[in-house]
Write a protein that holds these residues in place. Structure first.
Motif, mmCIF file in Angstrom:
data_model
loop_
_atom_site.group_PDB
_atom_site.id
_atom_site.type_symbol
_atom_site.label_atom_id
_atom_site.label_comp_id
_atom_site.label_asym_id
_atom_site.label_seq_id
_atom_site.Cartn_x
_atom_site.Cartn_y
_atom_site.Cartn_z
ATOM 1 N N GLN A 79 1.016 -1.496 -0.076
ATOM 2 C CA GLN A 79 0.005 -0.013 0.047
ATOM 3 C C GLN A 79 0.863 1.207 0.027
ATOM 4 O OE1 GLN A 79 -3.347 -0.380 -0.183
ATOM 5 N NE2 GLN A 79 -2.799 -2.380 -0.422
ATOM 6 N N TRP A 82 3.132 4.017 -3.316
ATOM 7 C CA TRP A 82 2.270 4.573 -4.703
ATOM 8 C C TRP A 82 2.309 6.048 -4.541
ATOM 9 C CZ3 TRP A 82 3.439 1.008 -7.487
ATOM 10 C CH2 TRP A 82 3.302 -0.474 -7.028
ATOM 11 N N LYS A 108 -1.809 3.155 -12.473
ATOM 12 C CA LYS A 108 -2.712 2.826 -11.422
ATOM 13 C C LYS A 108 -3.315 1.428 -11.803
ATOM 14 C CE LYS A 108 -5.791 4.072 -8.410
ATOM 15 N NZ LYS A 108 -5.936 3.108 -7.218
ATOM 16 N N LYS A 109 -3.538 1.021 -12.823
ATOM 17 C CA LYS A 109 -4.068 -0.358 -12.946
ATOM 18 C C LYS A 109 -3.145 -1.449 -12.724
ATOM 19 C CE LYS A 109 -3.916 -2.568 -17.300
ATOM 20 N NZ LYS A 109 -3.307 -3.823 -16.935
ATOM 21 N N GLN A 111 -0.870 -1.012 -10.302
ATOM 22 C CA GLN A 111 -0.917 -1.051 -8.779
ATOM 23 C C GLN A 111 -2.122 -1.709 -8.418
ATOM 24 O OE1 GLN A 111 -0.872 3.147 -7.346
ATOM 25 N NE2 GLN A 111 0.011 3.700 -8.928
ATOM 26 N N ASP A 112 -3.295 -1.393 -8.881
ATOM 27 C CA ASP A 112 -4.431 -2.231 -8.248
ATOM 28 C C ASP A 112 -4.327 -3.574 -8.553
ATOM 29 O OD1 ASP A 112 -5.490 0.347 -7.661
ATOM 30 O OD2 ASP A 112 -6.840 0.691 -9.588
ATOM 31 N N ASP A 113 -3.702 -4.101 -9.560
ATOM 32 C CA ASP A 113 -3.681 -5.377 -10.011
ATOM 33 C C ASP A 113 -2.700 -6.289 -8.787
ATOM 34 O OD1 ASP A 113 -4.098 -8.098 -11.143
ATOM 35 O OD2 ASP A 113 -2.064 -7.780 -12.171
ATOM 36 N N LYS A 115 -2.056 -4.887 -5.540
ATOM 37 C CA LYS A 115 -2.678 -4.842 -4.283
ATOM 38 C C LYS A 115 -3.728 -6.088 -4.354
ATOM 39 C CE LYS A 115 -2.213 0.236 -3.905
ATOM 40 N NZ LYS A 115 -3.348 1.256 -3.851
ATOM 41 N N LEU A 116 -4.406 -6.429 -5.561
ATOM 42 C CA LEU A 116 -5.548 -7.466 -5.649
ATOM 43 C C LEU A 116 -4.947 -8.890 -5.273
ATOM 44 C CD1 LEU A 116 -8.362 -8.365 -6.365
ATOM 45 C CD2 LEU A 116 -7.725 -8.436 -8.538
#
Length: 153
Positions: A79, A82, A108-109, A111-113, A115-116
């Motif tokens: 987390q 970023w 951002k995509k 990053q989100d992947d 984190k998922l």
């Protein structure tokens, strides 16, 4: 001794989380500070991913408690980096490929992947089979972002 180390790591992670709650501009007086912060975050994630990978490969004995501990650290630290990508922090020791700020939505995509995938890691690390199954997608999310945005030097 182990509890003291865990307490120290927990304190470091908590302090980093509090710092991450600030805005990037207030957090980093100089671009070099942002670079050091994000590199430190990635170094910690890499260290704990390496521990998990060693267990998955059989280079280290599988220990569910240790695996889940490392997985939780990776999840928490994922987390943090970023906010340490303010515009203008691509020089010096940064290993950025291209201008990620022009491709911010794609960055951002990724990053989100990450984190998922990382969010699935602590539960998966409860068993060796679960760890092996989730380590690939998690590592793949790291690699995909590196391939797109990290220059290898």
């Amino acid at each position: 001794m182990k509890n003291r180390i865990r307490l120290a790591v927990s304190g470091l992670v908590a302090a980093a989380a509090v710092a991450a709650a600030s805005t990037a501009s207030a957090q980093f007086a100089k671009p070099e500070d942002a670079i050091k912060y994000r590199q430190a975050s990635f170094t910690l994630m890499s260290n704990h991913m390496g521990r998990l990978a060693a267990m998955a490969r059989g280079a280290q004995p599988f220990d569910a408690a240790a695996a889940q501990h490392s997985a939780k650290i990776v999840e928490m630290i994922s987390q943090l980096p970023w906010d340490a990508f303010p515009a203008g922090s691509s020089g010096g020791a940064a290993k950025l490929k291209g201008d990620l700020w022009k491709d911010a939505a794609n960055f951002k995509k990724y990053q989100d992947d990450l984190k998922l995938q990382v969010a699935k890691l602590p539960a998966a690390a409860a068993s060796l089979d679960g760890l092996k199954a989730q380590l690939g997608p998690t590592s793949g999310a790291c690699k995909a972002c590196h391939d797109q945005f990290r220059e290898i030097r």
